[in-house]
Enzyme design. Structure first.
Site, PDB file in Angstrom:
ATOM      1  N   GLU A   1      82.781  34.073   2.910  1.00  0.00           N
ATOM      2  CA  GLU A   1      81.678  34.197   1.618  1.00  0.00           C
ATOM      3  C   GLU A   1      81.690  33.423   0.739  1.00  0.00           C
ATOM      4  O   GLU A   1      81.365  32.710  -0.224  1.00  0.00           O
ATOM      5  CB  GLU A   1      81.580  35.595   1.089  1.00  0.00           C
ATOM      6  CG  GLU A   1      80.274  36.557   2.284  1.00  0.00           C
ATOM      7  CD  GLU A   1      79.068  35.724   2.628  1.00  0.00           C
ATOM      8  OE1 GLU A   1      78.602  34.453   1.985  1.00  0.00           O
ATOM      9  OE2 GLU A   1      78.307  36.295   3.251  1.00  0.00           O
TER      10      GLU A   1
ATOM     11  N   ASP B   1      75.428  33.365  13.619  1.00  0.00           N
ATOM     12  CA  ASP B   1      74.580  32.398  14.110  1.00  0.00           C
ATOM     13  C   ASP B   1      75.710  30.663  13.139  1.00  0.00           C
ATOM     14  O   ASP B   1      75.542  29.692  13.680  1.00  0.00           O
ATOM     15  CB  ASP B   1      73.077  32.574  12.930  1.00  0.00           C
ATOM     16  CG  ASP B   1      73.919  33.079  11.210  1.00  0.00           C
ATOM     17  OD1 ASP B   1      75.398  33.161  10.957  1.00  0.00           O
ATOM     18  OD2 ASP B   1      73.183  33.375  10.657  1.00  0.00           O
TER      19      ASP B   1
ATOM     20  N   GLU C   1      62.995  40.751   7.963  1.00  0.00           N
ATOM     21  CA  GLU C   1      64.826  40.757   8.268  1.00  0.00           C
ATOM     22  C   GLU C   1      64.462  40.717   9.971  1.00  0.00           C
ATOM     23  O   GLU C   1      64.872  39.745  10.627  1.00  0.00           O
ATOM     24  CB  GLU C   1      65.183  41.891   7.518  1.00  0.00           C
ATOM     25  CG  GLU C   1      65.986  41.629   6.441  1.00  0.00           C
ATOM     26  CD  GLU C   1      66.745  39.852   6.223  1.00  0.00           C
ATOM     27  OE1 GLU C   1      68.416  40.515   6.879  1.00  0.00           O
ATOM     28  OE2 GLU C   1      66.320  39.757   5.836  1.00  0.00           O
TER      29      GLU C   1
ATOM     30  N   GLU D   1      66.243  30.753   5.845  1.00  0.00           N
ATOM     31  CA  GLU D   1      66.189  30.104   6.531  1.00  0.00           C
ATOM     32  C   GLU D   1      64.969  29.294   7.799  1.00  0.00           C
ATOM     33  O   GLU D   1      65.022  28.227   7.838  1.00  0.00           O
ATOM     34  CB  GLU D   1      66.456  30.854   8.155  1.00  0.00           C
ATOM     35  CG  GLU D   1      68.164  31.162   7.745  1.00  0.00           C
ATOM     36  CD  GLU D   1      68.396  32.158   6.842  1.00  0.00           C
ATOM     37  OE1 GLU D   1      69.900  32.401   5.712  1.00  0.00           O
ATOM     38  OE2 GLU D   1      67.451  33.192   5.877  1.00  0.00           O
TER      39      GLU D   1
END
Length: 572
Positions: A183, A320, A434, A488
């Site tokens: 992050e 991902d 989600e 996304e």
């Protein structure tokens, strides 16, 4: 993040906007997340206890490197054209497009104003209460992460004000016990490098701060096998003590550091950053054909012992961006190595044969999704689960079809993008949840749901009726109905629009934006949605940095002129 390649043979810039944010629970044995949540937005306590805080100091490495792996020096390979050659725009088309673009910019300015007035130099705005949260080490994550969006939207005054503010950020200390390196890398290092490259190095403070944070987190690689400790016990390193990588390391957290670290070596000429991530890449390539799903890596990695025993395989959360970065790193390196081409080829073979499926829909629509695979006890099981996080895949496969000259896969990319648009459209709010589970087509000739039938499991369907939240046809379950302002889906819509020139994708994007704006806007900014099945859903009091740094940026770029972040000059 945007990373410039103008100084290299191929004049491209890498635009990195991860889609991967962990909101799911970690598996047993995984390192626990860090972070402190504060709701008082007054800043009078900023200097309290400053002199007593532990500060980062560089010590001699426990496991030093004496022979760094250098950046590749082979001649660059030409990268095929990615972006569609757009014809001249009519006056009427321009009027409609810019009207939509202004609406997106207005939404950004509203949320930025809320952040500036209520959470300045804090990590995140709390958009319902007007407070703030410290979730990513307290180094003003939203401010730093959004720098490139400010540049792209032409918000010069706001950008220069933000530049003055980042001088106050002290990257040598934090109240966090652990630092999430992934992050920190994407939000801070990525934000600084992106703004530096977009402004063509005009503001040296950006590279200066990028070097500060890169040099600090570089210490997480000082382990016996040079694999990073992804949830870094930074105070041990600051005290000159040794650290170990975890036996439960999330794949995406070890496999998604390469773009920013590569760019650091390109800009500073210091090979240590590239060396750090190249050792990970070599490990991933070596193990890629040896896993239980050859061509892919499991969700969890034993980084301490360099073992891959987890039976769970996905392209979604926790994995991902490892796959997303394969074509991106190839482009950033100017095609000077075929390593990422080989890895992408192996991944695509596995993904197409093991994970891809077509769902049953009311109209028999030809769309695709990628599920999860459990490869335990000699039996491989496909779980037809889809996540918002997985919506990056359509854009990635689209770019891969171009840069790796795989034209036959562009249709797969488009069907993946259309699948995400469909998942938005079938929800009562017009917003995708989600996580959802889908009904799989039994065969290519049997993909339409019978009329007046329900694909859901009877018990699940009965429960949904009792809650007044009927599942859309073709959707079996919605285990997580939230929308967290994720980027996304619109990222892939944008990429597919720029690759194909299909203006219906702009209409899809506009429909998505209007629904999100209507459902999420608050007095202070925009808030996550608790349940996309409910048009009157309550909101949740957080607005992650990627709302400004990625989601609204991609909406804006979808309605921009094609030369703004041209895909032949920029790579997403």
């Amino acid at each position: 993040m945007i990373v410039s390649r103008r100084s290299y043979m191929l004049p491209t810039i890498i635009l990195i906007c991860l889609t991967y944010i962990l909101f799911s629970s970690l598996p047993p044995g995984a390192e626990t997340p860090y972070g402190h949540h504060h709701h008082d937005h007054h800043h009078s306590d900023e200097q309290q206890h400053q002199d007593h805080r532990v500060r980062w100091h560089k010590h001699a490495e426990q496991y030093p490197i004496y022979d760094y792996i250098p950046l590749p020096s082979a001649p660059s390979s030409p990268i095929p054209r990615v972006q569609y050659k757009f014809p001249k725009e009519s006056w009427f088309a321009k009027w409609g497009r810019t009207k939509r673009q202004r609406a997106v910019k207005k939404a950004f300015k509203h949320a930025w104003k809320g952040y500036k007035e209520n959470a300045w130099l804090r990590d995140e705005l709390s958009p319902l209460s007007g407070g703030h949260r410290e979730t990513f080490a307290g180094w003003a994550a939203t401010l730093v992460d959004s720098l490139d969006t400010l540049v792209i939207m032409g918000l010069t005054d706001e950008f220069e004000e933000a530049l003055e503010a980042i001088e106050q950020i002290d990257f040598t200390t934090t109240d966090a016990i652990q630092i999430n390196v992934f992050e920190t890398n994407i939000r801070y290092l990525g934000g600084l490098l992106g703004a530096y490259d977009l402004t063509h190095g005009k503001y040296p403070i950006l590279l200066q701060k990028a070097t500060e944070i890169a040099d600090m987190i570089y210490a997480c690689f000082d382990t016996r096998n040079r694999m990073p400790q992804s949830r870094w016990e930074w105070t041990r390193s600051a005290g000159g003590l040794s650290i170990e990588p975890s036996r439960n390391t999330i794949l995406a957290e070890i496999g998604s550091l390469n773009l920013e670290f590569t760019r650091m070596s390109q800009l500073t000429k210091d090979p240590k950053y590239f060396d750090a991530i190249q050792r990970i890449t070599d490990f991933l390539e070596e193990t890629q054909p040896k896993t239980k799903v050859p061509g892919m890596w499991p969700m969890m990695v034993n980084a301490r012992d360099l073992e891959l025993f987890d039976p769970r395989f996905t392209i979604g959360g926790m994995a991902d961006s490892t796959y997303e970065y394969l074509p991106k790193e190839h482009m950033l390196l100017g095609g000077q190595t075929n390593q990422y081409r080989r890895m992408y080829d192996s991944f695509m073979k596995a993904m197409k044969s093991r994970l891809l499926f077509r769902p049953m829909t009311e109209d028999g629509r030809d769309i695709l999704f990628a599920g999860n695979v459990h490869a335990g006890s000699g039996k491989t099981t496909l779980e037809p689960q889809w996540e918002h996080l997985k919506c990056f895949l359509g854009g990635t496969v689209g770019v891969g079809s171009k840069v790796f000259n795989r034209p036959e896969e562009l249709s797969i990319a488009r069907k993946l993008v259309d699948g995400c648009v469909w998942a938005y459209d079938v929800m009562p709010t017009g917003i995708m949840p989600e996580i959802l589970h889908l009904a799989v087509c039994p065969d290519a000739e049997n993909c339409t749901l019978p009329k007046n039938s329900h694909s859901e499991d009877p018990d699940t369907y009965a429960e949904s009726i009792a809650q007044g939240k009927k599942l859309p046809p073709g959707v079996v379950d919605i285990p997580d109905p939230k929308y967290l302002l994720r980027p996304e889906a619109i990222e892939s819509v944008f990429i597919m629009y720029r690759i194909t020139g299909d203006k219906t994708l702009q209409d899809d994007a506009w429909r998505m934006f209007q629904n999100i704006e209507r459902m999420t806007r608050t007095a202070y900014g925009h808030a996550a949605i608790a349940d996309v099945r409910d048009p009157a859903s309550p909101l949740m009091d957080y607005m992650e940095s990627f709302w400004l740094a990625e989601t609204l940026k991609y909406f804006y770029l979808t309605f921009s002129e094609p030369d703004l972040v041209n895909l032949d000059e920029y790579v997403l």
